[in-house]
Structures are given as C-alpha cells and as structure tokens.
Design a protein around this motif. Structure first.
Motif, PDB file in Angstrom:
ATOM      1  N   ILE A  84      35.885  39.827  33.300  1.00  0.00           N
ATOM      2  CA  ILE A  84      36.925  40.902  33.950  1.00  0.00           C
ATOM      3  C   ILE A  84      37.498  40.618  35.115  1.00  0.00           C
ATOM      4  CG2 ILE A  84      36.778  43.060  35.111  1.00  0.00           C
ATOM      5  CD1 ILE A  84      34.020  43.967  33.346  1.00  0.00           C
ATOM      6  N   ILE A  85      36.768  39.850  35.812  1.00  0.00           N
ATOM      7  CA  ILE A  85      37.307  39.428  37.234  1.00  0.00           C
ATOM      8  C   ILE A  85      38.532  38.411  36.993  1.00  0.00           C
ATOM      9  CG2 ILE A  85      36.869  37.839  39.246  1.00  0.00           C
ATOM     10  CD1 ILE A  85      33.785  38.909  38.891  1.00  0.00           C
ATOM     11  N   GLU A  86      38.294  37.274  35.891  1.00  0.00           N
ATOM     12  CA  GLU A  86      39.180  36.388  35.418  1.00  0.00           C
ATOM     13  C   GLU A  86      40.406  36.956  34.856  1.00  0.00           C
ATOM     14  OE1 GLU A  86      37.387  33.488  33.133  1.00  0.00           O
ATOM     15  OE2 GLU A  86      37.972  31.959  34.496  1.00  0.00           O
TER      16      GLU A  86
ATOM     17  N   GLY B 231      36.003  33.330  43.259  1.00  0.00           N
ATOM     18  CA  GLY B 231      35.415  32.414  42.306  1.00  0.00           C
ATOM     19  C   GLY B 231      33.932  31.817  42.976  1.00  0.00           C
ATOM     20  N   ASP B 232      33.773  31.614  44.053  1.00  0.00           N
ATOM     21  CA  ASP B 232      32.483  31.182  44.617  1.00  0.00           C
ATOM     22  C   ASP B 232      31.830  32.287  45.233  1.00  0.00           C
ATOM     23  OD1 ASP B 232      30.472  29.268  45.596  1.00  0.00           O
ATOM     24  OD2 ASP B 232      31.969  27.855  45.465  1.00  0.00           O
ATOM     25  N   ASP B 233      30.538  32.283  45.796  1.00  0.00           N
ATOM     26  CA  ASP B 233      29.720  33.168  46.750  1.00  0.00           C
ATOM     27  C   ASP B 233      30.554  33.909  47.645  1.00  0.00           C
ATOM     28  OD1 ASP B 233      27.312  32.917  44.821  1.00  0.00           O
ATOM     29  OD2 ASP B 233      27.182  30.775  45.693  1.00  0.00           O
ATOM     30  N   CYS B 234      31.322  33.306  48.248  1.00  0.00           N
ATOM     31  CA  CYS B 234      32.097  33.750  49.372  1.00  0.00           C
ATOM     32  C   CYS B 234      33.258  33.257  49.345  1.00  0.00           C
ATOM     33  CB  CYS B 234      31.467  33.324  50.931  1.00  0.00           C
ATOM     34  SG  CYS B 234      29.627  33.900  51.134  1.00  0.00           S
TER      35      CYS B 234
ATOM     36  N   LEU C 233      39.427  42.353  49.920  1.00  0.00           N
ATOM     37  CA  LEU C 233      38.327  42.261  49.057  1.00  0.00           C
ATOM     38  C   LEU C 233      38.243  43.485  48.306  1.00  0.00           C
ATOM     39  CD1 LEU C 233      36.818  40.641  52.308  1.00  0.00           C
ATOM     40  CD2 LEU C 233      35.739  39.869  49.869  1.00  0.00           C
ATOM     41  N   LEU C 234      37.970  43.446  47.112  1.00  0.00           N
ATOM     42  CA  LEU C 234      37.800  44.428  46.286  1.00  0.00           C
ATOM     43  C   LEU C 234      36.634  44.835  45.397  1.00  0.00           C
ATOM     44  CD1 LEU C 234      39.284  46.976  44.453  1.00  0.00           C
ATOM     45  CD2 LEU C 234      40.073  45.039  42.904  1.00  0.00           C
ATOM     46  N   SER C 235      35.759  45.736  45.678  1.00  0.00           N
ATOM     47  CA  SER C 235      34.573  46.171  45.097  1.00  0.00           C
ATOM     48  C   SER C 235      34.725  47.444  44.176  1.00  0.00           C
ATOM     49  CB  SER C 235      33.454  46.408  46.155  1.00  0.00           C
ATOM     50  OG  SER C 235      33.203  45.254  47.017  1.00  0.00           O
TER      51      SER C 235
ATOM     52  N   GLN D  74      46.438  38.762  50.020  1.00  0.00           N
ATOM     53  CA  GLN D  74      45.917  38.009  48.882  1.00  0.00           C
ATOM     54  C   GLN D  74      44.612  38.439  48.782  1.00  0.00           C
ATOM     55  OE1 GLN D  74      45.755  33.492  49.616  1.00  0.00           O
ATOM     56  NE2 GLN D  74      45.045  33.435  47.676  1.00  0.00           N
ATOM     57  N   LEU D  75      44.179  38.630  47.577  1.00  0.00           N
ATOM     58  CA  LEU D  75      42.729  39.160  47.120  1.00  0.00           C
ATOM     59  C   LEU D  75      42.024  37.788  47.018  1.00  0.00           C
ATOM     60  CD1 LEU D  75      41.027  41.801  46.066  1.00  0.00           C
ATOM     61  CD2 LEU D  75      41.523  41.028  43.820  1.00  0.00           C
ATOM     62  N   ILE D  76      40.891  37.927  47.928  1.00  0.00           N
ATOM     63  CA  ILE D  76      39.931  36.960  48.064  1.00  0.00           C
ATOM     64  C   ILE D  76      38.761  36.947  47.478  1.00  0.00           C
ATOM     65  CG2 ILE D  76      41.375  35.665  50.063  1.00  0.00           C
ATOM     66  CD1 ILE D  76      39.433  36.929  51.947  1.00  0.00           C
ATOM     67  N   GLY D  77      38.480  38.299  47.175  1.00  0.00           N
ATOM     68  CA  GLY D  77      36.770  38.398  46.501  1.00  0.00           C
ATOM     69  C   GLY D  77      36.692  39.815  46.314  1.00  0.00           C
ATOM     70  N   GLY D  78      35.484  40.154  45.888  1.00  0.00           N
ATOM     71  CA  GLY D  78      34.942  41.407  45.619  1.00  0.00           C
ATOM     72  C   GLY D  78      33.748  41.427  45.067  1.00  0.00           C
ATOM     73  N   ASP D  79      33.427  42.490  44.389  1.00  0.00           N
ATOM     74  CA  ASP D  79      32.326  42.813  43.380  1.00  0.00           C
ATOM     75  C   ASP D  79      32.446  43.619  42.141  1.00  0.00           C
ATOM     76  OD1 ASP D  79      29.623  42.317  42.975  1.00  0.00           O
ATOM     77  OD2 ASP D  79      28.667  43.985  44.267  1.00  0.00           O
ATOM     78  N   THR D  80      31.976  43.518  41.114  1.00  0.00           N
ATOM     79  CA  THR D  80      32.115  44.223  39.963  1.00  0.00           C
ATOM     80  C   THR D  80      30.927  44.916  39.596  1.00  0.00           C
ATOM     81  OG1 THR D  80      34.076  42.979  39.531  1.00  0.00           O
ATOM     82  CG2 THR D  80      33.334  44.586  37.748  1.00  0.00           C
ATOM     83  N   THR D  81      30.516  46.071  39.522  1.00  0.00           N
ATOM     84  CA  THR D  81      29.351  46.655  38.982  1.00  0.00           C
ATOM     85  C   THR D  81      29.473  47.838  38.169  1.00  0.00           C
ATOM     86  OG1 THR D  81      29.156  47.988  41.139  1.00  0.00           O
ATOM     87  CG2 THR D  81      27.995  46.009  41.209  1.00  0.00           C
TER      88      THR D  81
HETATM   89  P1  ADP Z   1      27.828  36.794  43.574  1.00  0.00           P
HETATM   90  O1  ADP Z   1      27.062  37.411  42.299  1.00  0.00           O
HETATM   91  O2  ADP Z   1      27.574  35.729  44.152  1.00  0.00           O
HETATM   92  O3  ADP Z   1      28.297  38.112  44.537  1.00  0.00           O
HETATM   93  P2  ADP Z   1      29.866  37.773  41.674  1.00  0.00           P
HETATM   94  O4  ADP Z   1      29.595  36.984  40.390  1.00  0.00           O
HETATM   95  O5  ADP Z   1      29.784  39.070  41.862  1.00  0.00           O
HETATM   96  O6  ADP Z   1      29.237  36.922  42.847  1.00  0.00           O
HETATM   97  O7  ADP Z   1      31.512  37.164  41.755  1.00  0.00           O
HETATM   98  C1  ADP Z   1      31.951  36.202  41.430  1.00  0.00           C
HETATM   99  C2  ADP Z   1      33.457  35.872  42.309  1.00  0.00           C
HETATM  100  O8  ADP Z   1      34.266  36.826  41.883  1.00  0.00           O
HETATM  101  C3  ADP Z   1      33.143  36.068  43.714  1.00  0.00           C
HETATM  102  O9  ADP Z   1      33.914  35.212  44.511  1.00  0.00           O
HETATM  103  C4  ADP Z   1      33.676  37.427  44.228  1.00  0.00           C
HETATM  104  O10 ADP Z   1      34.270  37.414  45.346  1.00  0.00           O
HETATM  105  C5  ADP Z   1      34.658  37.690  42.984  1.00  0.00           C
HETATM  106  N1  ADP Z   1      35.030  38.946  42.420  1.00  0.00           N
HETATM  107  C6  ADP Z   1      33.811  39.882  41.941  1.00  0.00           C
HETATM  108  N2  ADP Z   1      34.391  41.146  41.681  1.00  0.00           N
HETATM  109  C7  ADP Z   1      35.789  41.175  41.993  1.00  0.00           C
HETATM  110  C8  ADP Z   1      36.600  41.964  41.976  1.00  0.00           C
HETATM  111  N3  ADP Z   1      36.658  43.282  41.470  1.00  0.00           N
HETATM  112  N4  ADP Z   1      37.997  41.621  42.483  1.00  0.00           N
HETATM  113  C9  ADP Z   1      38.117  40.347  43.285  1.00  0.00           C
HETATM  114  N5  ADP Z   1      37.166  39.333  43.047  1.00  0.00           N
HETATM  115  C10 ADP Z   1      35.882  39.877  42.725  1.00  0.00           C
END
Ligand code: ADP
Ligand code: MG
Length: 320
Positions: free
Chosen positions: A8-10, A28-31, A87-89, A117-124
């Motif tokens: 989904i993220i990709e 793409g990485d942990d932070c 960042l987008l959760s 720029q979107l640099i990270g987030g979480d998807t649950t």
């Molecule tokens: P972790 O389990 O270490 O928190 P994730 O597997 O949740 O990492 O996320 C993998 C990467 O994707 C991380 O760099 C995270 O910031 C990014 N990411 C996750 N969800 C999203 C999102 N909805 N939008 C943008 N980046 C995301």
C-alpha cells in the motif's frame, strides 16, 4: 487485488522525489532523517481527522486527502512557518484501492503546490482516521504567537467566516443551498500559507480559526491579557452565509462555527497598507473589531454592544 502494508505504501504513498536538500532519508526505513542547516528553526504540528467526528464517512476521499494536509499547513501558516515535510498515519477499515488512489491524489496535489515532502507515516487497520504531522521552517526571527495583542490594535480575519459551518449544515440536510461555496470551504479548505509568511512581519498575535472565531480569538485575548469589541456588520460573509443568516436569524454561526481555517490576527492599523502590498491582493483580509484593555469579548450589532462567550467547538466540552 490483495495488498500488504508495504505494498500500500509503495503503490500509493511513495510518489515524490526528494525535493529539499535537508531530507537525508525519506520513506522506507524505520525513521526519516533530516539534516538541517545550523541556524534553522523548525515548527511542528499534528492534527487527526476521525471519521464521523471530523468528516462524514462518505466524504470524497480526494477531498479528505486535501483536508488532512491542509489543516496542518494552516497551523504552520498561523505561526508564519513555511511548510516542508509531512508524515501521514492512516487507519483504514479495509484496503480499497480506488479510495486510496483518490485520497493520495488529493493529498499530493496540495503537497506539490507547497513543495511539501511526505517522509513517513504509519498504516494500520481499524476505524477510519487520518493523522498528519507537518514540519515547517520559520522564516522570520519571531514566530507569530497567540499573545502579544495590545489595546488599540485592529482585529483581522482572512477570507470569509462561517462558510464551513454552513457547509456542514447543508451536508447534514439542515439547510438547502445551491451555492457550492459552503461545502467547498468545509471539505477543501485553503491553508493561508503565503499570507501567514507575509503576515509575520506585521501581526502582534495570530491563530488559525479551527474551532470558531469566538473561541480562537478568545485564545489570543486571554493569552494577551486583553479584551475586544467585534462588529457584527464588519464580519466578512460569503453570499451563501449572508443568505442563510437572513433566512434563519442565526447571527451566531459566523462567530461560533469551526473548520474555516482562516487566520485571525491582531495588528497596528498603520500596517494595513503594507500588509496589503506584501500579500498582493490574492487573499482578502478584513478588520472586524479592535483590541481593548478590558478583558472579555464584546459583540456590537445593530447599535447594541453585548458580551459574547469565547467558546466554540470542544471535543470534551458540553455538547451542543
Ligand atoms: P515500522 O514498522 O518500522 O514503523 P512501517 O513498516 O510501518 O515501519 O513503515 C515502513 C516505512 O513506510 C516507514 O518509513 C514509514 O515511515 C513509511 N510509511 C508507513 N505508512 C506510511 C504512509 N501512510 N504514508 C507514508 N509513509 C508511510
Ligand atoms: Mg508501523
């Protein structure tokens, strides 16, 4: 099509090239990692939109994508910060590719406009909710704060007041109006990014209006230890809101309805012309009253001046 979390993220969220040199590591990485120039100061903010609390579950996902970023950029604008990163959760009840595609389109359209720029987030998985964090760079030496208003200064707002509140009434079937303006203001608010950056040289205090003018101006007044008189007749109202007030007699809507994401600020009147030149006429602003030494908010209307409560939407306050 089956989608795992990273698929989904990709597919939906890795779309942008690196646009700011300070971005060392993006998605793409942990932070994510930022490598900031020494003297830079970063403003950070976050806002959550929860289904059935902040938006109706059937809202156009493209508009939701826009709004989830816009409300955060509005907070940055209110302090005069230039947006850079987000960042987008996302919490989703299911993976709906069409929904995600539209959501991402709305989010990235706005992001591109301001080079965010979107640099990270979480998807649950869970009940639908969207949390965005935004980071911006403070341009001027002094960020605009909620304190600093002084007696004698003018009180100003950008754009129109109450439009989003009317949009919600229309969405809930409580009012009928053919004009799309109120619903557009509710669902696709325009963060006053450029205005906020230009304003920081002139304003003595600033806030963005998310909970209604009376509540948000109330923060400025309390934090500054001052009061104010606001003139109802000077409130900037869109034709749709004017029409609604005439028909319903609901004169409080422009003061108490939230979600407008306009800026409310105080400023010495002599700066009006310089500010008008600095912002270049794109975003109108209106003087709606003046700061007074006596605490409290007063509303004058039809020749009468009365106390007005400095209250608005409060998630944990008494429900209307
Ligand atoms: P972790 O389990 O270490 O928190 P994730 O597997 O949740 O990492 O996320 C993998 C990467 O994707 C991380 O760099 C995270 O910031 C990014 N990411 C996750 N969800 C999203 C999102 N909805 N939008 C943008 N980046 C995301
Ligand atoms: Mg995770």
């Amino acid at each position: 099509m089956a989608h795992g979390e990273f698929a989904i993220i990709e597919r939906f969220f890795i779309r942008q090239p690196i646009v700011h040199p300070a971005t060392e590591i993006g998605i793409g990485d942990d932070c994510a990692v930022l490598h900031l120039p020494k003297s830079s100061r970063i403003a950070l903010t976050t806002d959550t939109l929860v289904s059935e609390v902040h938006f109706l579950p059937d809202v156009d996902p493209r508009r939701l994508g826009h709004k989830s970023l816009a409300v955060n950029l509005s907070d940055l604008a209110a302090m005069g910060a230039a947006p850079r990163w987000a960042l987008l959760s996302l919490t989703l009840p299911e993976v709906d590719a069409n929904w995600l595609e539209s959501f991402a389109t709305g989010f990235f359209r706005l992001a591109e406009r301001y080079r965010v720029q979107l640099i990270g987030g979480d998807t649950t998985r869970g009940p639908l909710s969207v949390t965005v964090q935004a980071l911006g760079v403070l341009a001027s030496a002094q960020p605009m704060r909620r304190f600093g208003a002084r007696p004698g200064e003018g009180i100003y707002v950008t754009g129109y007041l109450g439009s989003a509140g009317l949009g919600l009434k229309i969405r809930l079937g409580e009012f009928v109006c053919p004009d799309p303006e109120p619903i557009d203001r509710l669902e696709v608010p325009e963060p006053r990014v450029g205005f906020g950056a230009a304003l920081s040289r002139f304003a003595s205090a600033c806030i963005d209006i998310s909970d209604g003018l009376a509540a948000d101006l109330g923060h400025i007044l309390r934090d500054s230890g001052v009061g104010a008189e606001v003139h109802w007749e000077q409130l900037p109202l869109s034709p749709a809101v004017r029409h609604y007030v005439e028909i319903s007699g609901d004169v409080e809507l422009p003061l108490t309805a939230g979600d407008d994401y306009e800026l409310c600020f105080t400023m010495a009147r002599q700066h009006e012309e310089s500010l008008r030149q600095a912002v270049g006429g794109g975003v109108p602003f209106t003087r709606i009253g003046s700061v007074e030494a006596r605490p409290g908010l007063r509303l004058s209307r039809a020749g009468k001046c009365e106390d007005f409560p400095m209250r608005g939407y409060d998630h944990f306050g008494p429900q209307p």
